[in-house]
Design an enzyme around this catalytic site. Structure first.
Site, short mmCIF file in Angstrom:
data_model
loop_
_atom_site.label_atom_id
_atom_site.label_comp_id
_atom_site.label_asym_id
_atom_site.label_seq_id
_atom_site.Cartn_x
_atom_site.Cartn_y
_atom_site.Cartn_z
N GLU A 126 34.42 4.27 -0.08
CA GLU A 126 33.63 5.47 0.07
C GLU A 126 33.60 6.32 -0.89
OE1 GLU A 126 34.73 6.55 4.54
OE2 GLU A 126 36.73 5.77 3.45
N SER B 262 -6.63 -3.02 -0.42
CA SER B 262 -7.80 -3.07 -0.90
C SER B 262 -8.48 -1.67 -1.40
CB SER B 262 -8.89 -3.83 -0.10
OG SER B 262 -9.16 -2.95 0.77
N SER C 168 -3.17 -0.35 6.27
CA SER C 168 -3.73 1.45 6.84
C SER C 168 -3.69 0.93 8.34
CB SER C 168 -4.82 1.82 6.14
OG SER C 168 -5.23 2.85 6.80
C1 LIG Z 1 4.34 1.24 2.54
C2 LIG Z 1 2.95 1.99 2.01
C3 LIG Z 1 3.00 2.79 1.27
C4 LIG Z 1 1.52 3.45 0.63
N1 LIG Z 1 1.73 4.47 -0.21
C5 LIG Z 1 0.68 4.98 -0.57
C6 LIG Z 1 0.59 5.85 -1.72
O1 LIG Z 1 1.66 6.34 -2.52
N2 LIG Z 1 -0.42 6.57 -1.79
C7 LIG Z 1 -1.62 6.48 -1.39
O2 LIG Z 1 -2.84 6.83 -1.61
N3 LIG Z 1 -1.59 5.30 -0.54
C8 LIG Z 1 -0.71 4.78 -0.13
N4 LIG Z 1 -0.68 3.85 0.93
C9 LIG Z 1 -2.11 3.65 1.67
C10 LIG Z 1 -2.58 2.48 0.98
O3 LIG Z 1 -3.33 2.64 -0.16
C11 LIG Z 1 -3.78 2.06 1.91
O4 LIG Z 1 -3.24 1.97 3.36
C12 LIG Z 1 -4.72 1.07 1.57
O5 LIG Z 1 -5.21 1.49 0.43
C13 LIG Z 1 -5.61 0.53 2.56
O6 LIG Z 1 -6.39 -0.54 2.29
P1 LIG Z 1 -6.35 -1.93 3.11
O7 LIG Z 1 -7.27 -2.84 2.37
O8 LIG Z 1 -4.97 -2.16 3.52
O9 LIG Z 1 -6.96 -1.27 4.46
P2 LIG Z 1 -6.89 -1.87 5.78
O10 LIG Z 1 -5.83 -1.37 6.55
O11 LIG Z 1 -7.57 -3.36 5.97
O12 LIG Z 1 -8.34 -1.27 6.42
C14 LIG Z 1 -8.23 0.50 6.36
C15 LIG Z 1 -9.64 0.72 6.99
O13 LIG Z 1 -10.75 0.52 6.16
C16 LIG Z 1 -11.92 0.09 6.55
N5 LIG Z 1 -12.43 -0.89 5.55
C17 LIG Z 1 -11.53 -1.64 4.72
N6 LIG Z 1 -12.65 -2.33 3.97
C18 LIG Z 1 -13.95 -1.75 4.15
C19 LIG Z 1 -14.95 -2.04 3.68
N7 LIG Z 1 -15.44 -2.91 2.59
N8 LIG Z 1 -16.14 -1.50 4.41
C20 LIG Z 1 -16.08 -0.62 5.33
N9 LIG Z 1 -14.83 -0.35 5.65
C21 LIG Z 1 -13.68 -0.86 5.17
C22 LIG Z 1 -11.41 -0.68 7.90
O14 LIG Z 1 -12.43 -0.89 8.78
C23 LIG Z 1 -10.36 0.06 8.13
O15 LIG Z 1 -10.54 1.27 8.97
C24 LIG Z 1 0.48 3.26 1.44
C25 LIG Z 1 0.57 2.16 2.50
C26 LIG Z 1 1.73 1.68 3.00
C27 LIG Z 1 1.84 0.64 4.04
#
Ligand SMILES: Cc1cc2nc3c(=O)[nH]c(=O)nc-3n(C[C@H](O)[C@H](O)[C@H](O)COP(=O)(O)OP(=O)(O)OC[C@H]3O[C@@H](n4cnc5c(N)ncnc54)[C@H](O)[C@@H]3O)c2cc1C
Ligand code: FES
Ligand code: FES
Length: 1336
Positions: free
Chosen positions: A1267, A355, A271
């Protein structure tokens, strides 16, 4: 350096080798590190957003809690290297290589013909490899799940899956056994040695080496030791702009959160990463809790489940599945609802990274889990230095209200999800553009608690995603419905209240407003029925059955594993074994693709003093450039220069399409200038600092409608006419008129546009490595731009990661701009477009608006057709005139219509110039003519296939442009398709199904095809080749065609081997280069392999002729002997070959000619099922029959047909380009633009190459199949519209709807009008500015 600025050592492993990074930069991703720092270019860069899977690698970590080693696939483009402390990374190079040993995954993907351009292949290999590391004998469903996040634009996925299935326990080799389609059922030969002309085996499974899990790389012992004795110290990595802090204990993390309250926590970065990249978010400090085991703890009580915020979504899925299998069903309602969404949320790699905490805290409006967690009464366990507290995950938290949110010093430790209770029912719903790997347009979580033993609502909660800035609930609605009975009255009231409470303005971002409003109530209706059904289960005596007719509203379409058979004619048993012609030979680069050793343009190692270029593009659709100020860009670190039009020494493109804009811009995305810097990151960052001031100009023309209004056209009208339509219209029984709107299509080649220009000192020479279909055009363009002769410029094409027509013209513009930069700075320049820029700058398939008038008799015989088409050409001509012409030439498709008038106009609009695209006008044309047929059938009360048959060419005849042809193969394809697909009996089954199901409808359609290959001029078919024989007998072939994935090199080698009568292993093709074969023609129009094959054949025959006397003298000698003698006798062992081209011409004045050398005939039958409540569809089955004559290589030809079909299916169903009313393209990546994924492949997908019919014109009587398959994708479109028409008939909707492609869920849902579509508020287009506009 003060201690606080000293970075710790970052330690991780790549392919078993330790990496110690002393200056790890938190902004560097694993993808960049692998490709640039380690030179491991096997991992590909396709989107940098986590959406394509090209960069998939495996990460292995020792779990901090269980101490077990976890292997999981991830997208390297989203992973900051700093997050890898203590991890082991395996890339495609670490899996196996040609030089050392191939891994079975690599071998099987290549040998099952799962690679074409090969750009997606390393990612596919890594997804499959990771699966096998965890499950050496996976199920086919697990295989599908593992590949769900990997896009392939070439193959259509079937062969990749076939390769993977060879590892599966439940795969029986032939997937069709017992279905009546199996080769065994039909007595056809499945592999070799049985008596039949037809073969169905494209590869021999028994040749594969077995999988031996003991041979895999072990988890590095050093990392195991590190995990057993974890470092508790805080690690810090300082980059140029960002500092990464990774505490070793929870206490330290909480203290850091006090010190840096604004710093985000980075978990999966799925995200944060995209937001930093695309939305410019910047965080100087990042806190990584990766090493804090307290965030990964999972615990259960008798009341519920607590999951650590640090657990990945993949782990969450496993925990929930475990609980569901252990607990009584009534306790797992919420868990099951979450599981449903976790199956379709993103691809496996993202689920492995993302996560739970990151997901919840990000509060994306499209979040799939938050609505379910909210209605399931989940609680967030927060922790800070001050202690712990709980807050509910409710609408206030989701809306980000400060009183309901985390404070800046708190973090989320875990999420508590209570069990459901008896009489508590929870459901989840979502609808996106396609089934898998697509963000939901709308999703929902719904929960009702009923008073025990009754249907009285005690508590109700409903939450929606996608209909506001955050997940929103409907507390007022729920409050008002408490105490009510669960019946029709409640349903009506609920819908009314929901539409009031969940209101979405007409101009809401994301658009699709009326569709979304409809889903809000449609989902509630589904929930209503689900609850009724569950009530019945709870007490079957008290509660009524859901009517059978309505049951169909309940089930979602399951993900199914595609199965299918590929049939082709086997070679004559007398053909020498060494002769490869007609055999399913593997793609020449297949193994190199699978090992990552294939060299694409951007895989060329960085050169000394090389610079990077990034482009500055127009932000306005039509404006005067008042000034360009790049002073702020020039002062940035690393920036070397800015290239503008003033730097061009020669010609800057055509007058109407300057390479770099001078005074005026004509579209958003037009290139204005280019920044040159030491690194690509610096160049890209500097583009944001170039300030351009504009003065908007009028008019801004974006749509066909506007172009007609302003009389804005790129060229004069094109027209073809025959018979007398006016007279015919006077004599027919009936006349219908209608309109068709067809959207454009993005090429979405997996390898974006890229070029490397290397100036050579002294001689004004340039070497250009470029990803193009037309290197000679790049060469010529660079020559005129730089004002230096063509002979100083050499263009090299190694392999192209997909082109589809999009790399014919644009690479020349990019090559020219990069060449200007190279000459000006004296340095090599690399220009690599990222996915966003590629989609913004380059145009695609032309959107089309068509009007038709058809006159016909009661029996369906069509007597007169008048069609006028307008294509949206964009701001410059590029290929629009030719597309407008080809559209007309191909428009009649397979039908003989005595009286017709076809007209086409290429509109000039303020959009990026649209260009060539596989099929060149025909994919739009077929939709127009077949829509006419469908409309006639509907009016006559006949089945469309009957009207098709009635009007089809049947005997030798003349096409509209008076070229004679014999349609016999067309009729054969049609009949064979009806037969092989059991069309008529399935048509009846479809009707039966439709009678019994109100909310789901099936549709079936069969489409015939007459496709003309090539170009309308002889010179466009010319080809040349150069063949050298060396003294050791090895042969080097060079020719003018480019390897785009279509297997041209493989076919060329087959030709050379056949002609010279030597094994293919003696022959080599290294690249296409303008220095070896000059003045080449673009590789396009389906004829590349055959015309270049003819040139190679010519060269080989010349050489053989020279060798003839030697062979005669020593007939028992070997090839090597003859070559040795020839050398000793001073006989030249090098020859050029030439093919003048097929006769082709077109006289537009007379409307006559012989514009095409020959036709490809085919037919496709598709069956689908649609969900009338959501607009979703499932492809049940497709059968394709294609007239390939004598296929040169059936594996390649089947692959071309399948790949093109799936690409066409995308065009007609999910690929939708969205533009703002100001002309800005919104769809600039895989998130917003949905090409088909593996789950979109029809459940049953059969392809047959029609047994040989003669084609004396072409080499070995083969045909070019590159094609034509695209247009057959329209069979899916017509199957969908067939289903929609049935639904509309049942609902008594009389009026016709204009045909609109793609048939997206939005279109299907709104076309299946019902009580729910009727109840939604509609917007007045006069007062409401929509978020996006249709451009045709
Ligand atoms: C290609 C792609 C496809 C996706 N498709 C979907 C989909 O179909 N459906 C859907 O619902 N989502 C979808 N997502 C979104 C995805 O679910 C979220 O981006 C993801 O769950 C975020 O988790 P992360 O660990 O990567 O967060 P990060 O990017 O690491 O963090 C996101 C935010 O959360 C905060 N944070 C994280 N952990 C904590 C904590 N423990 N305490 C306080 N703050 C915290 C961070 O400070 C940050 O601001 C997609 C994303 C991508 C890239
Ligand atoms: S490049 Fe990483 S997913 Fe596309
Ligand atoms: S082979 Fe998959 S993208 Fe080309």
């Amino acid at each position: 350096m003060p201690d606080q600025w000293r970075s710790d050592e970052l330690v991780f492993f790549v392919n078993g080798r330790k990496v110690i990074e002393r200056n790890a930069d938190p902004e560097v991703t694993l993808l960049t590190f692998l490709r640039k720092n380690l030179g491991l270019t096997g991992t590909k860069d396709g989107c940098r957003r986590g959406g394509c899977g090209a960069c998939t690698v495996m990460v292995s970590k020792c779990d901090p809690v269980s101490k077990e080693i976890r292997h999981f696939s991830i997208t390297a483009c989203l992973v900051p290297i700093c997050s890898l402390y203590g991890a082991a990374v395996t890339t495609v190079e670490g899996v196996g290589s040609i030089k050392t040993k191939l891994h079975p995954v690599q071998e099987r993907i290549a040998k099952s013909h799962g690679t074409q351009c090969g750009f997606c292949t390393p990612g596919m290999v890594m997804s499959m490899y990771t699966l096998l590391r965890n499950h050496p004998q996976p199920s086919e469903e697990q295989l599908m799940e593992a590949l769900g996040g990997n896009l392939c634009r070439c193959t259509g996925y079937r062969p990749i899956l076939d390769g993977g299935k060879t590892f599966c326990t439940d795969s029986n080799g032939c997937q069709q056994k017992g279905t009546g389609n199996c080769c065994w059922d039909q007595g056809e030969d499945s592999s070799r040695g049985r008596n039949s002309d037809i073969s169905t085996g494209l590869f021999a499974k028994d040749e594969f080496q077995p999988l031996d899990p003991t041979q895999e790389l072990i988890f590095p012992p050093e990392l195991l030791r590190m995990a057993e004795n974890p470092e508790k110290r805080t690690l810090t990595f300082h980059g140029e702009r960002v500092t990464w802090i990774s505490p070793g204990t929870l206490k330290d993390l909480l203290e850091l959160k006090v010190k840096y309250p604004e710093a985000p926590l980075v978990l999966g970065n799925t995200s944060l990463g995209p937001a930093m990249k695309s939305q410019g978010h910047f965080h100087p400090i990042l806190l990584s809790p990766a090493r804090i085991s307290e965030l990964s703890i999972v615990s259960t009580t008798s009341e519920g489940l607590t999951i650590g915020a640090g657990c990945s979504l993949a782990q969450v899925k496993d925990f929930l599945a475990e609980r569901v299998s252990e607990l009584p069903e009534e306790k797992t309602e919420t868990y099951q609802a979450l599981l449903k969404h976790l199956k379709s949320l993103a691809g496996q790699q993202i689920r492995n990274l993302a996560s739970l905490g990151g997901h919840v805290i990000s509060r994306h409006c499209y979040s799939d889990l938050n609505p379910v967690l909210a209605v399931g009464n989940a609680t967030l366990n927060l922790i800070s230095k001050e202690g712990t507290r709980q807050i509910p995950l409710n609408e206030h938290f989701l809306a980000g209200l400060p009183r309901a949110d985390l404070n800046s010093e708190e973090i989320l430790q875990s999420v508590y999800i209570p069990h459901s209770r008896k009489w508590e029912l929870v459901s989840a719903f979502r609808q996106g553009q396609c089934q898998q790997n697509a963000l939901a347009d709308v999703n929902a979580g719904m929960r009702v608690l009923l008073k025990e033993g009754t249907d009285t609502v005690e508590d109700l909660s409903v939450a929606y995603g996608g209909v506001g800035a955050a997940t929103i609930s409907a507390p007022r609605t729920c409050q008002q419905l408490r105490g009510r009975c669960w019946n029709e009255l409640l349903l009506d009231e609920a819908c009314r209240l929901l539409l009031e409470e969940v209101s979405l303005p007409g101009s809401a971002p994301g658009g699709r407003v009326e569709f979304k409003r409809t889903l809000v109530v449609s989902f509630f209706f589904k929930f209503y029925l689900e609850v009724l059904q569950k009530l019945k289960k709870l007490d079957c005596l008290r509660f009524p059955e859901v009517s059978d007719l309505f049951l169909s509203a309940l089930e979602d379409f399951p993900v199914t594993v595609p199965q299918g058979v590929q049939r082709y004619q086997r070679v004559d048993p007398c053909q020498p074994l060494q002769d490869p012609v007609g055999r399913p030979i593997m793609h020449l680069s297949g193994l190199k693709h699978a090992t990552g050793e294939a060299m694409f343009c951007d895989d060329i190692p960085r050169l000394d003093k090389e610079l990077s270029m990034a482009l500055v593009t127009s932000a306005r659709a039509h404006a005067k450039i008042i000034s360009i100020d790049f002073s702020k860009a020039l002062v940035l670190p690393g920036v070397v220069d800015v290239i503008t039009a003033k730097d061009i020494p020669g010609t800057s493109g055509a007058t109407d399409s300057k390479f770099l804009a001078v005074d005026e811009v004509l579209c958003v995305g037009q290139i204005i200038c280019a920044v040159v810097a030491e690194t690509d990151v610096q160049a890209k960052q500097a583009t944001g600092k170039v300030k351009i001031t504009y003065e908007d100009l009028e008019p801004i023309i974006l749509t066909v409608e506007d172009a007609i209004k302003y009389n804005s056209f790129l060229c004069p009208e094109k027209k073809l006419e025959q018979g007398n339509i006016e007279e015919a219209f006077g004599e027919v029984d009936q006349i219908i008129e209608g309109e068709i709107h067809i959207g454009g299509q993005e090429h979405f080649y997996m390898e974006t546009q890229r070029v490397l220009v290397i100036p050579k000192r002294g001689d004004q020479e340039l070497d250009i490595y470029v990803s193009t279909q037309d290197p000679a055009h790049v060469q010529k363009t660079v020559s005129s731009t730089l004002n230096i002769p063509i002979n100083r410029i050499t263009c090299h094409v190694k392999q192209v990661g997909g082109g589809f027509g999009g790399k014919i013209k644009k690479p020349a513009t990019l090559g020219a701009i990069a060449a200007v930069g190279a000459i000006k700075t004296g340095h090599p320049i690399r220009l690599v477009l990222d996915r966003e820029d590629d989609m913004l700058i380059t145009g695609g398939r032309h959107p089309l608006f068509g009007k038709y008038k058809v006159g016909f008799m009661k029996d369906g015989r069509i007597e007169a057709v008048d069609i006028e088409c307008f294509i949206n050409g964009g701001c410059t001509m590029e290929d629009s005139e030719e597309v407008a012409e080809f559209l007309l030439l191909k428009l009649e498709n397979a039908y003989k219509i005595q009286n017709l008038r076809f007209r086409s106009h290429a509109c000039m609009t303020n959009l990026p110039s649209n260009t060539s695209f596989r099929g060149f006008g025909f994919p739009q044309g077929i939709l127009v003519i077949e829509s006419c047929i469908t409309a006639v059938a509907a009016k006559c009360g006949l089945l469309p296939e009957k009207v098709r048959e009635k009007n089809m060419y049947k005997t030798v005849d003349k096409a509209i442009y008076k070229q004679e042809f014999n349609p016999e193969p067309l009729i054969r394809c049609w009949n064979e398709c009806l037969d092989k697909s059991s069309f008529h009996s399935r048509r009846m089954q479809v009707e039966e199904f439709n009678k019994k199901n109100y909310w789901k409808k099936k549709g079936i359609a069969v489409i015939p095809m007459k496709f003309s290959v090539g170009f309308t001029a002889t010179s466009y078919h010319q080809a040349a080749a150069l063949v050298h024989i060396y003294t050791d007998g090895s042969v080097l072939v060079t020719q003018g065609g480019n390897e785009l994935g279509q297997g041209i090199h493989t076919k060329i080698l087959q030709v050379a081997s056949h002609e010279l009568k030597i094994p293919m292993s003696y022959i080599h093709i290294s690249e296409t280069s303008t220095a070896t074969v000059p003045n080449t023609i673009a590789t396009a129009g389906s004829i590349g392999s055959e015309v270049n094959g003819r040139a190679v054949q010519d060269a080989c025959q010349i050489l053989l002729k020279r060798l003839e006397p030697i062979v005669k003298e020593n007939p028992k000698g070997t090839w090597e002997d003859w070559i040795k003698t020839a050398f000793e006798q001073s006989i030249s062992l090098s020859a050029t070959g030439f093919f003048r081209g097929y006769k082709a011409f077109m006289d537009w004045e007379k409307g006559e000619g012989e514009p095409f050398p020959y036709y490809i005939y085919g037919a496709a039958c598709s069956e689908v099922e649609i969900d009338c409540l959501t607009g979703a569809h499932k492809k049940i089955r497709t059968d394709i029959i294609m007239d390939a004559c004598s296929s040169l290589n059936p594996a390649i030809d089947v692959g071309q047909v399948e790949g093109a079909f799936i690409q066409g299916m995308g065009l007609y169903t999910t690929e939708e380009l969205k533009y703002s009313p100001e002309g800005v393209l919104y769809s600039r990546g895989p998130d917003e633009y949905k090409i088909p994924t593996i789950t979109d492949v029809p459940k049953e997908f059969n392809v047959s190459l029609l047994p040989s019919s003669p084609n004396p014109l072409t080499i070995y009587s083969s045909k070019g199949l590159g094609e034509s398959g695209v247009a057959l994708g329209s069979s899916v479109f017509f199957a969908i519209t067939d289903a929609v028409a049935t639904a509309r008939r049942e609902r008594d909707i009389a009026e016709d709807i204009p045909v609109k492609s793609p048939a997206t869920p939005e279109w299907v849902r709104m076309a299946c009008a019902d009580r729910f579509t009727e109840m939604i508020p509609r917007d007045d287009p006069k007062t409401c500015e929509p978020w996006s506009i249709p451009v045709a």
